[in-house]
Design an enzyme around this catalytic site. Structure first.
Site, short mmCIF file in Angstrom:
data_model
loop_
_atom_site.label_atom_id
_atom_site.label_comp_id
_atom_site.label_asym_id
_atom_site.label_seq_id
_atom_site.Cartn_x
_atom_site.Cartn_y
_atom_site.Cartn_z
N GLN A 177 26.56 -16.65 -14.69
CA GLN A 177 27.45 -16.70 -13.55
C GLN A 177 27.62 -17.98 -13.10
O GLN A 177 28.57 -18.12 -12.67
CB GLN A 177 27.12 -15.66 -12.86
CG GLN A 177 27.38 -14.28 -13.03
CD GLN A 177 28.97 -14.10 -13.19
OE1 GLN A 177 29.73 -14.87 -12.88
NE2 GLN A 177 29.21 -13.03 -14.15
N SER A 194 26.51 -17.65 -21.24
CA SER A 194 27.47 -17.03 -22.04
C SER A 194 28.84 -17.39 -21.67
O SER A 194 29.30 -17.73 -20.66
CB SER A 194 27.59 -15.38 -21.57
OG SER A 194 28.27 -14.58 -22.43
N ALA A 195 29.53 -17.93 -22.96
CA ALA A 195 30.73 -18.82 -22.77
C ALA A 195 31.79 -17.79 -22.17
O ALA A 195 32.55 -19.06 -21.25
CB ALA A 195 31.05 -19.25 -24.25
N HIS A 196 32.01 -16.87 -22.28
CA HIS A 196 33.09 -15.97 -21.73
C HIS A 196 33.23 -15.82 -20.37
O HIS A 196 34.08 -15.41 -19.63
CB HIS A 196 33.26 -14.73 -22.59
CG HIS A 196 32.35 -13.53 -22.01
ND1 HIS A 196 31.05 -13.55 -22.37
CD2 HIS A 196 32.42 -12.78 -21.16
CE1 HIS A 196 30.39 -12.56 -21.95
NE2 HIS A 196 31.13 -11.91 -21.00
N CYS A 320 30.22 5.79 -8.93
CA CYS A 320 31.18 6.64 -9.37
C CYS A 320 31.91 5.94 -11.00
O CYS A 320 32.69 6.71 -11.49
CB CYS A 320 32.15 6.92 -8.33
SG CYS A 320 31.70 7.75 -6.83
#
Length: 460
Positions: A177, A194-196, A320
């Site tokens: 992040q 993480s690239a995305h 939920c």
């Protein structure tokens, strides 16, 4: 339609798109081959590794490209644990790590290892001293995220890294992040990304292992990526990932300041516009683009559906919205309200008008969901003759148990108790959180024939 879920996946950066298209033409060959096309592909791969290593803050030969951020985490944990198996089989993690870390920890336990979870304070951060005291002589590895995927809280990585170094324990940092906003503080031993998450293509992860760290890759090996990530490299995606990391870093200071101002607006305005809202996470030590808040008496999945119909894509850590109907492990560890949870994470380029429109439509949507669920507008004021009351909410899911509690708390005398019977796991978290917000006393949990009995004493 405003997309406010960059923490799940950021939109593809224009630089990533350009690099991907170019690499599809130039980088399709096998970089392990010595002929012209292979040499060209190898040059692209080496350049991408150098650019990514610069962004991470490591040497190029310390960095491996993997098929995802999750694969990077799993490979990093398993390899470090195997490399230090003579030291011990104890793994130390924070209670709010990404699920990929916790899944790897569960697998380690299944194989006979031990796992210690370090608790967090209400903001979602670990106390560095508490983390340090968990580092025993038989600890093989410690894991700490740089910043929370769910609430944005930044962790004291530098302090914890210093304690790990003093204890001789390698530290793996999940930096997925935070990499878009800057390098992780020095002192880590292994790092995953993480690239995305930063605007690169999906399917590219980064695993950095510092020289000198004992590391034994697990599973079948081949000659690619130093034996740490077998299989043919997705070179076009790797090139795009490295190019976009460099691009977002160049924009990070200005865009981070702009998005932080928009998030500050959300943090300030939502509690003022919507009654019974708790904004969670650290208000200062946090990622610039992410804010999470929870709304009392609201079904999170329903609220997200209403926001989607209004044109806003947001996510939730609410109990939920999970298939198991259990509270988010992050919110549970923090001890905050889990029902009606909304995570807003702004991508680069988010317009002020979109944030203003979000703030404009949110109060009406929350009020509509509460009305459908029969949530109380105000607690009843006439005292009941009995000194206690039992509410049967068995078989009812969030946020019904808390709604039923709120409806009747004003019907018992001050000092009397209300007992809520519930078999919903979320009640264990949300009823104490409701008491803290409403300044009522949470007496505790008692066993019941089904589920549990949660006892609340009226104070006012």
């Amino acid at each position: 339609m405003p997309y406010f879920d960059a923490a799940s996946a950021a939109p593809l950066h224009p630089v990533a798109r350009q690099a991907l298209l170019a690499a599809l033409d130039e980088g399709w060959a096998d970089p392990a081959r010595l002929y012209r096309e292979g040499r060209r592909a190898r040059l692209l791969l080496d350049a991408a590794r150098e650019a990514a290593a610069e962004g991470v803050g490591c040497r190029p030969d310390e960095l491996t490209f993997t098929s995802s951020g999750t694969r990077a985490v799993h490979s990093g944990i398993s390899g470090a644990l195997a490399g230090r198996r003579r030291v011990g089989r104890r793994l130390v993690v924070s209670a709010v790590e990404h699920s990929s870390v916790l899944h790897a920890a569960a697998d380690h336990e299944d194989r006979g290892g031990t796992v210690h979870q370090v608790p967090v304070v209400r903001t979602g951060a670990v106390d560095a001293g508490t983390f340090g005291r968990a580092l025993t002589e038989d600890t093989a590895l410690a894991c700490l995220q740089s910043a929370s995927h769910e609430v944005g809280t930044e962790q004291p990585v530098a302090e914890v890294a210093g304690l790990c170094r003093a204890a001789g324990v390698p530290l793996l940092v999940d930096a997925a992040q935070s990499l878009a906003w800057g390098p992780v503080p020095e002192g880590w031993s292994l790092l995953a990304g993480s690239a995305h998450k930063w605007g690169g293509p999906a399917g590219v992860g980064l695993l950095a292992v510092r020289k000198g760290v004992r590391f034994a890759p697990q599973g079948p090996r081949d000659e690619r990526e130093s034996g740490r990530a077998p299989g043919f490299e997705n070179l076009p995606a790797i090139v795009a990932a490295a190019a976009s990391l460099r691009a977002v870093r160049a924009e990070a200071e200005a865009e981070g300041a702009r998005l932080r101002a928009l998030v500050d607006r959300i943090r300030a305005r939502v509690p003022a516009l919507v009654p019974d809202v708790e904004v969670v996470g650290d208000p200062v030590r946090r990622l610039p683009h992410l804010v999470t808040f929870s709304c009392l008496y609201v079904d999170g999945e329903t609220l997200l559906g209403e926001l989607d119909r209004a044109g806003f894509s947001v996510s939730s850590g609410s109990s939920c919205t999970s298939s198991t109907l259990t509270p988010s492990h992050v919110l549970k560890a923090m001890g905050v309200l889990s029902e009606g949870n909304v995570r807003v994470s702004l991508p680069r380029g988010t317009a002020e008008e979109d944030v203003d429109r979000f703030l404009e439509v949110l109060p009406g949507l929350v009020a509509g969901v509460r009305e459908k669920l029969g949530a109380p507008v105000a607690a009843a004021s006439s005292p009941a003759p009995d000194d206690s009351l039992v509410v049967d909410a068995l078989g009812k899911r969030c946020p019904i148990p808390v709604i039923e509690l709120a409806k009747v708390i004003g019907g018992v005398p001050v000092g009397a108790t209300v007992t809520v019977l519930s078999d919903d796991e979320a009640a264990r978290l949300d009823i104490p959180a409701w008491c803290a917000m409403r300044e009522q006393e949470y007496v505790g949990e008692e066993p019941a024939d089904r589920g549990a009995a949660y006892v609340v004493r009226r104070l006012s």
